[in-house]
Scaffold this active site. Structure first.
Site, PDB file in Angstrom:
ATOM      1  CB  CYS A  85      -1.008  -0.057   1.146  1.00  0.00           C
ATOM      2  SG  CYS A  85      -2.427   0.982   0.810  1.00  0.00           S
ATOM      3  CG  HIS A 129      -3.100  -3.140   4.033  1.00  0.00           C
ATOM      4  ND1 HIS A 129      -2.051  -2.451   4.599  1.00  0.00           N
ATOM      5  CD2 HIS A 129      -3.851  -2.223   3.379  1.00  0.00           C
ATOM      6  CE1 HIS A 129      -2.156  -1.171   4.308  1.00  0.00           C
ATOM      7  NE2 HIS A 129      -3.245  -0.999   3.572  1.00  0.00           N
ATOM      8  CD  GLU A 181       0.163  -5.019   5.813  1.00  0.00           C
ATOM      9  OE1 GLU A 181       0.221  -5.777   4.817  1.00  0.00           O
ATOM     10  OE2 GLU A 181      -0.052  -3.788   5.703  1.00  0.00           O
TER      11      GLU A 181
HETATM   12  N1  GLN Z   1      -3.752   6.343   1.030  1.00  0.00           N
HETATM   13  C1  GLN Z   1      -2.457   6.113   1.606  1.00  0.00           C
HETATM   14  C2  GLN Z   1      -1.378   6.930   0.883  1.00  0.00           C
HETATM   15  O1  GLN Z   1      -1.631   7.563  -0.099  1.00  0.00           O
HETATM   16  C3  GLN Z   1      -2.095   4.639   1.566  1.00  0.00           C
HETATM   17  C4  GLN Z   1      -3.050   3.875   2.448  1.00  0.00           C
HETATM   18  C5  GLN Z   1      -2.520   2.633   3.062  1.00  0.00           C
HETATM   19  O2  GLN Z   1      -1.305   2.385   3.150  1.00  0.00           O
HETATM   20  N2  GLN Z   1      -3.433   1.869   3.560  1.00  0.00           N
HETATM   21  O3  GLN Z   1      -0.281   6.912   1.333  1.00  0.00           O
END
Ligand code: GLN
Length: 192
Positions: free
Chosen positions: A81, A172, A174
């Site tokens: 992410c 995710h 994790e």
């Molecule tokens: N929206 C977040 C970003 O732009 C990422 C979100 C996440 O890691 N769950 O960094």
């Protein structure tokens, strides 16, 4: 010879959950905040969180160049992410400081407001059954370089890639008890 711990970038985000998954998968871990924490690690995880905060703190702690150097040097790395965003060469609109080591362009928060967070099964190359993916304000990959392999898509969007020893996903693992992504990182480490 003993294998070094897996470093988990611990500036912000869900690094503890990654440590837990890695330990469940049989690895030892180390929180990484300073350049010296990178010494003798055998792989690296960049967690989910807020890429702007991770990027800013990494600049403040003098971590951008040291991270770039070890990843470019072939350290097996998994980003999830915000971690995917931080690894990318560019982000469309409001790019935070980025490592620019993974030849992809990402779009942050790409799955729309009403779909901010959701769970869905996805097929991932190399896994023999679907993964129940958790997306939280997730990015998508909008462009890939020629050395980048697509490992997963969702709704026609690229959500997981591999480039040499770098694995990166928009979701995710994790936050689930599916250890296969951390195991994938450990097998990249074994290949080295
Ligand atoms: N929206 C977040 C970003 O732009 C990422 C979100 C996440 O890691 N769950 O960094």
């Amino acid at each position: 010879m003993s294998v070094g711990p897996v470093g988990v970038l611990a500036l912000q985000g869900d690094f503890r959950e990654h440590q837990h998954s890695l330990e469940q998968a049989g690895a030892t871990t180390r929180q990484v905040r300073r350049p010296e924490d990178l010494e003798s690690i055998s792989a690296l995880v960049i967690p989910g969180g807020e890429s702007t905060t991770i990027g800013r703190l990494a600049s403040l702690y003098g971590m951008i160049d040291p991270l770039r150097d070890v990843i470019k040097g072939g350290l097996p790395t998994l980003g999830t992410c915000a971690g995917l965003i931080f690894l990318a060469v560019d982000a469309v609109r409001d790019a935070p400081p980025l490592l620019e080591v993974l030849d992809v362009v990402v779009e942050r928060n790409a799955f729309g407001r009403q779909n901010d967070s959701f769970e869905t099964p996805i097929d991932v190359a190399g896994l023999d059954s679907p993964h129940q993916a958790v997306f939280i304000r997730a990015p998508r990959v909008t462009k890939i370089g020629s050395d980048v392999e697509i490992l997963a898509t969702y709704d026609d969007q690229i959500v997981m890639v591999r480039q040499a020893d770098i694995l990166a996903g928009a979701f995710h693992p994790e936050l689930t008890d599916d250890l296969r992504f951390h195991e994938m990182l450990l097998s990249v480490r074994e290949e080295n």
